[in-house]
Design an enzyme around this catalytic site. Structure first.
Site, short mmCIF file in Angstrom:
data_model
loop_
_atom_site.label_atom_id
_atom_site.label_comp_id
_atom_site.label_asym_id
_atom_site.label_seq_id
_atom_site.Cartn_x
_atom_site.Cartn_y
_atom_site.Cartn_z
N GLU A 98 14.82 -14.51 -0.26
CA GLU A 98 15.09 -15.73 0.60
C GLU A 98 14.15 -16.73 0.49
O GLU A 98 14.32 -17.90 0.88
CB GLU A 98 15.42 -15.09 1.93
CG GLU A 98 16.65 -14.28 2.42
CD GLU A 98 16.47 -13.84 3.94
OE1 GLU A 98 15.85 -14.62 4.92
OE2 GLU A 98 17.00 -12.95 4.25
N ASP A 103 0.77 -1.37 -0.14
CA ASP A 103 -0.10 0.04 0.09
C ASP A 103 0.96 1.35 -0.01
O ASP A 103 1.75 1.55 0.71
CB ASP A 103 -0.92 -0.02 1.41
CG ASP A 103 -1.76 1.28 1.25
OD1 ASP A 103 -2.55 1.10 0.41
OD2 ASP A 103 -1.89 1.84 2.21
#
Length: 559
Positions: A278, A218
């Site tokens: 990751e 957002d």
């Protein structure tokens, strides 16, 4: 659905499946506004268990992923975009176990799960802010944007809130102002503090560990402010753009160069991307709210492979009606400034008037028009967001003042009616109370005119908009050029937009007539039509000439 890659394990047994790290590129993402999607417990408010029961609908469309708007703990001043606990579910929406069930079922159906992360600000009820406002020397005193008043007691500068008025609110405890780009109940976090960044990255990891596949970020360009707190310069009336805020809001009168879109943001986005990398195939799409610099910011934030994967700006969410010229201008400008970046295009979302009302209301054949612009959306270079109900052609609801819940609309009524009109409940079954959304009175009313557009009225009707969406998503999924290919525009006149998508050995020519009159264009030899069974478009080709009926489309394969 886009295919995953297979790898051979060391023992030579059955090959393991390696997640497709590139799944997001060209993906179709279906946005769910939880309050309005499906109520499962009879309180008139949609919830996670409701989403669980309706996931087959989204899978049947052929979407690749879902984006769930905020469901975190919140006082609901801005309906979930004011977060008081990033690591828990607001009880009206369910529990963490309910969320886990949604993720498991979505994955079973082949859908990725993206959630809305609101990082630029929190609720004023968040423990971080409660501690921060307690004194000027507590451990979190610098976690939010605090500033002293001017000598006359007025705010530190001229920055404005998107929701109207000053972007500064006075706090009696600290005897200072705090910054809020949105409601006063949504204080801005201080991203210049590395501890704040670390805490937000920990939140991100929390949800990645729960199995989410990515995030919608957002207000991604609102993270940083200028520490010098300089006044924003005025913007000339002819330069004002009303895609970020309505025309009645003086927010548009400033050039917002100091309160958002700051260069420091890129370094944080690099940290954010490193965390996502990751995980096997996590991805993010950022919302860019900047009327003056939208496409350039999208370029800056998506360049290379160490920032966010994709962003969207408000080019096709603004009040300006889409046109052949605008499509070409926006796409070519994006390619110019962001040749190695990636955009996510949308025509509607939870913050703007539905495009079925913004654009289609003036067309003589509303359904045909919505079909052709949806086909256009599915053919553009980039990823795609579909907002719930868009596939049904739902228009903006015209609500009475007493039915409004959005503080934005309540403040600027009646010149601007806010965002409730695009947030009314999803309509599932025209024979059920409240169209199958809830047996109880919904938090927003279900408009009578939406009942005839419910899912049950359109399913299995070859002429319906719903079935058209299913066909177009299947067509897109079948052609790599439409998912990940380049785009080159052909010259065309009037309401016609023509371009070629290329990927590998596949070249698909796409032609769309966005107008209500017949059109024709010459393409020469070497282009053969590509069939979309049952698509219903009025478009034919003969001798190198394509004839497009009103709101027609035509797809061809270039030899």
């Amino acid at each position: 659905m886009q295919a995953a890659m297979h790898i051979q394990n060391r023992e030579g047994a059955e090959p393991a499946v390696e997640p497709d790290r590139d799944w997001w590129r060209g993906a179709v993402i279906y946005q769910i506004y939880p309050r309005s999607f499906q109520d499962s417990d009879g309180d008139g408010i949609g919830d996670l268990r409701g989403i669980l029961t309706r996931l087959p609908h989204i899978a049947s469309l052929g979407a690749d992923a879902i984006w769930i708007s905020p469901f975190f703990r919140s006082p609901m001043a801005d309906f979930g975009y004011d977060v008081s606990d990033y690591r828990d579910v607001e009880p009206m929406f369910g529990t963490l176990d309910d969320f886990d069930a949604v993720v498991a079922e979505a994955h079973r159906l082949g859908l990725k799960v993206m959630i809305d992360l609101v990082l630029s600000h929190t609720s004023d009820a968040h423990p971080w802010f409660r501690e921060s406002r307690g004194s000027r020397d507590n451990p979190k005193s610098d976690w939010y944007v605090w500033a002293d008043a001017k000598p006359d007691g007025t705010p530190p500068n001229n920055w404005l809130s998107i929701f109207g008025g000053s972007a500064w609110a006075w706090d009696a405890r600290r005897q200072q102002y705090y910054m809020h780009n949105f409601l006063a109940e949504q204080p801005d976090l201080n991203f210049h503090n590395s501890e704040v960044q670390d805490a937000l990255l920990d939140v991100t990891r929390f949800w990645l560990e729960r199995g989410v596949d990515g995030f919608r970020l957002d207000t991604i360009n609102f993270y940083f402010h200028s520490q010098g707190l300089e006044d924003n310069p005025a913007l000339a009336p002819e330069s004002r753009d009303y895609s970020t805020a309505p025309a009645v809001n003086p927010y548009n009168w400033q050039d917002h160069i100091y309160d958002k879109s700051r260069p420091e943001n890129v370094a944080f986005l690099t940290r954010f991307r490193a965390l996502l990398d990751e995980y096997p195939a996590a991805a993010a799409v950022g919302e860019v709210g900047d009327a003056q610099r939208g496409l350039q910011i999208v370029a800056d934030y998506t360049a290379g492979s160490d920032r966010v994967h994709m962003c969207y700006s408000f080019d096709f969410l603004s009040p300006d009606k889409i046109s052949a010229e605008r499509v070409r201008t926006v796409l070519e400008e994006f390619d110019r400034v962001a040749s190695d970046g990636w955009s996510c295009w949308a025509f509607s979302n939870h913050d703007v008037m539905r495009h079925a009302s913004r654009w289609a209301a003036s067309e003589w054949d509303r359904t045909a028009y919505l079909k052709v612009i949806s086909a256009l959306l599915m053919s553009l270079r980039g990823s795609v967001c579909i907002y719930q109900g868009e596939e049904l052609g739902l228009p903006e609801a015209d609500l009475a003042f007493e039915d409004l819940r959005d503080p934005y609309g309540i403040r600027f009524w009646p010149e601007f009616k806010g965002r409730d009109g695009c947030r009314t409940p999803m309509v599932w079954d025209s024979h059920q109370p409240n169209a199958g959304f809830s047996p109880a009175r919904p938090w927003l009313p279900v408009p009578a005119e939406h009942l005839t557009m419910a899912v049950n009225t359109q399913a299995d009707d070859d002429n319906s908009l719903l079935e058209h969406y299913r066909r177009m998503l299947a067509f897109r999924a079948a052609h790599p050029a439409l998912i990940k290919g380049s785009i080159t525009f052909n010259d065309a006149q009037g309401d016609v937009v023509v371009f070629t998508r290329r990927h590998g050995n596949e070249q698909i020519l796409c032609a769309f007539n966005l107008g209500g009159n017949d059109a024709a264009l010459e393409l020469g030899d070497g282009v053969s039509p590509v069939s979309i069974p049952g698509h219903g478009f009025s478009g034919t080709s003969a001798g190198g000439t394509i004839k497009l009926g009103a709101y027609g489309a035509w797809f061809g394969r270039i030899a």
